[in-house]
Motif scaffolding. Structure first.
Motif, short mmCIF file in Angstrom:
data_model
loop_
_atom_site.label_atom_id
_atom_site.label_comp_id
_atom_site.label_asym_id
_atom_site.label_seq_id
_atom_site.Cartn_x
_atom_site.Cartn_y
_atom_site.Cartn_z
N ASN A 161 18.27 12.86 7.89
CA ASN A 161 19.36 13.81 7.62
C ASN A 161 19.11 14.60 6.34
N ARG A 162 18.60 13.90 5.32
CA ARG A 162 18.32 14.57 4.05
C ARG A 162 17.25 15.64 4.24
N GLU A 163 16.19 15.29 4.99
CA GLU A 163 15.12 16.25 5.26
C GLU A 163 15.64 17.44 6.06
N ARG A 164 16.51 17.15 7.03
CA ARG A 164 17.07 18.22 7.87
C ARG A 164 17.90 19.18 7.02
N ASN A 165 18.74 18.63 6.14
CA ASN A 165 19.59 19.48 5.31
C ASN A 165 18.77 20.30 4.31
N MET A 166 17.71 19.70 3.77
CA MET A 166 16.83 20.44 2.86
C MET A 166 16.17 21.61 3.58
N ALA A 167 15.80 21.35 4.83
CA ALA A 167 15.17 22.42 5.63
C ALA A 167 16.16 23.54 5.91
N ILE A 168 17.42 23.18 6.17
CA ILE A 168 18.45 24.18 6.42
C ILE A 168 18.64 25.08 5.21
N VAL A 169 18.68 24.48 4.03
CA VAL A 169 18.83 25.27 2.79
C VAL A 169 17.66 26.24 2.64
N SER A 170 16.45 25.74 2.85
CA SER A 170 15.26 26.57 2.70
C SER A 170 15.24 27.73 3.70
N VAL A 171 15.56 27.42 4.96
CA VAL A 171 15.52 28.46 6.00
C VAL A 171 16.63 29.48 5.77
N ALA A 172 17.85 29.03 5.46
CA ALA A 172 18.97 29.94 5.22
C ALA A 172 18.65 30.87 4.05
N THR A 173 18.04 30.33 3.01
CA THR A 173 17.67 31.12 1.84
C THR A 173 16.62 32.17 2.20
N ALA A 174 15.62 31.74 2.94
CA ALA A 174 14.55 32.66 3.34
C ALA A 174 15.08 33.78 4.23
N VAL A 175 15.95 33.44 5.17
CA VAL A 175 16.51 34.44 6.09
C VAL A 175 17.39 35.43 5.32
N ALA A 176 18.13 34.95 4.33
CA ALA A 176 18.97 35.83 3.50
C ALA A 176 18.11 36.81 2.71
N ARG A 177 16.95 36.35 2.26
CA ARG A 177 16.07 37.21 1.46
C ARG A 177 15.50 38.38 2.27
N ILE A 178 15.45 38.20 3.60
CA ILE A 178 14.99 39.33 4.43
C ILE A 178 16.20 40.10 5.00
N LYS A 179 17.36 39.84 4.38
CA LYS A 179 18.59 40.61 4.63
C LYS A 179 19.22 40.39 6.00
N ASN A 180 18.89 39.26 6.63
CA ASN A 180 19.55 38.91 7.90
C ASN A 180 20.67 37.94 7.56
N PHE A 181 21.75 38.48 6.99
CA PHE A 181 22.79 37.64 6.42
C PHE A 181 23.63 36.90 7.46
N ASP A 182 23.91 37.53 8.59
CA ASP A 182 24.70 36.85 9.61
C ASP A 182 23.98 35.59 10.09
N LYS A 183 22.69 35.72 10.31
CA LYS A 183 21.91 34.56 10.76
C LYS A 183 21.83 33.51 9.66
N ALA A 184 21.66 33.96 8.42
CA ALA A 184 21.58 33.03 7.29
C ALA A 184 22.85 32.20 7.17
N LEU A 185 24.00 32.85 7.35
CA LEU A 185 25.29 32.15 7.26
C LEU A 185 25.45 31.14 8.38
N LYS A 186 25.01 31.50 9.57
CA LYS A 186 25.08 30.56 10.70
C LYS A 186 24.21 29.34 10.46
N ILE A 187 23.03 29.59 9.90
CA ILE A 187 22.13 28.47 9.59
C ILE A 187 22.75 27.56 8.54
N ALA A 188 23.36 28.16 7.51
CA ALA A 188 23.99 27.39 6.43
C ALA A 188 25.10 26.50 6.97
#
Length: 203
Positions: free
Chosen positions: A5-32
């Protein structure tokens, strides 16, 4: 709280952050939203807010912070992720020159920090985060009020010394020296000699 679970949540933070940086905010929020613990959800939403700030979308960044506070449910048994997020976003807004919104978030940071009991070992750290938020908008009066609210003399002396350094960095030397004298007086009241030496050495 399993390793998986810890690894999964860390991955979610990383992916949401990366997606936000490419300005896909709706997807980033869903991932978060997929994060299952308060720490990861706060971290992900905080990083998304930082991306909005980098694009000068300050109102949207503030909205995300407000959403994070609602989403995490203000669970008072673990408010450090909220405090950390609020303080960092406040400082980012202040650096961007958005003082009004930064001040509002600084006030929210202080309100949450104050909900902790003086017996709570996290209180000093929470107040330090709130103080950093107020320092970023140069409201040193609030910094001092928050530091003074601590009952533990050692914690109070440590945080006051941090505030003294912040004031000195703001080129307010006279106020800083007055505070240093107060800290020395407070340090002398400490019974533990090593704690007393640590505080005096810090200033």
């Amino acid at each position: 709280y399993s390793f998986e679970n810890r690894e999964r949540n860390m991955a979610i933070v990383s992916v949401a952050t990366a997606v936000a940086r490419i300005k896909n905010f709706d997807k980033a929020l869903k991932i978060a939203e997929g994060a299952k613990d308060i720490d990861s959800k706060s971290a992900a939403l905080g990083n998304i807010a930082q991306s909005f700030i980098s694009m000068e979308k300050y109102e949207k960044a503030t909205e995300i912070v407000e959403q994070a506070l609602v989403t995490t449910g203000r669970r008072l048994e673990n408010i450090s992720p909220e405090i950390t997020m609020l303080s960092s976003i406040t400082q980012a807004l202040s650096e961007a020159g958005v003082k009004e919104q930064a001040m509002k978030l600084a006030q929210k940071t202080a309100v949450i920090a104050k909900t902790l009991s003086n017996k709570d070992t996290n209180k000093a750290d929470a107040l330090q985060m709130a103080i950093q938020a107020f320092a970023s908008v140069k409201d040193f009066e609030q910094c001092l009020l928050l530091a003074e609210s601590l009952e533990d003399k050692m914690d109070k002396a440590k945080i006051l010394s941090n505030v003294a350094h912040m004031i000195a960095e703001a080129d307010m030397k006279e106020q800083s020296m007055k505070l240093v004298k107060k800290i020395i007086k407070l340090a002398k009241e400490l019974q533990n000699l090593s704690e007393r030496a640590a505080i005096i050495g810090k200033i």
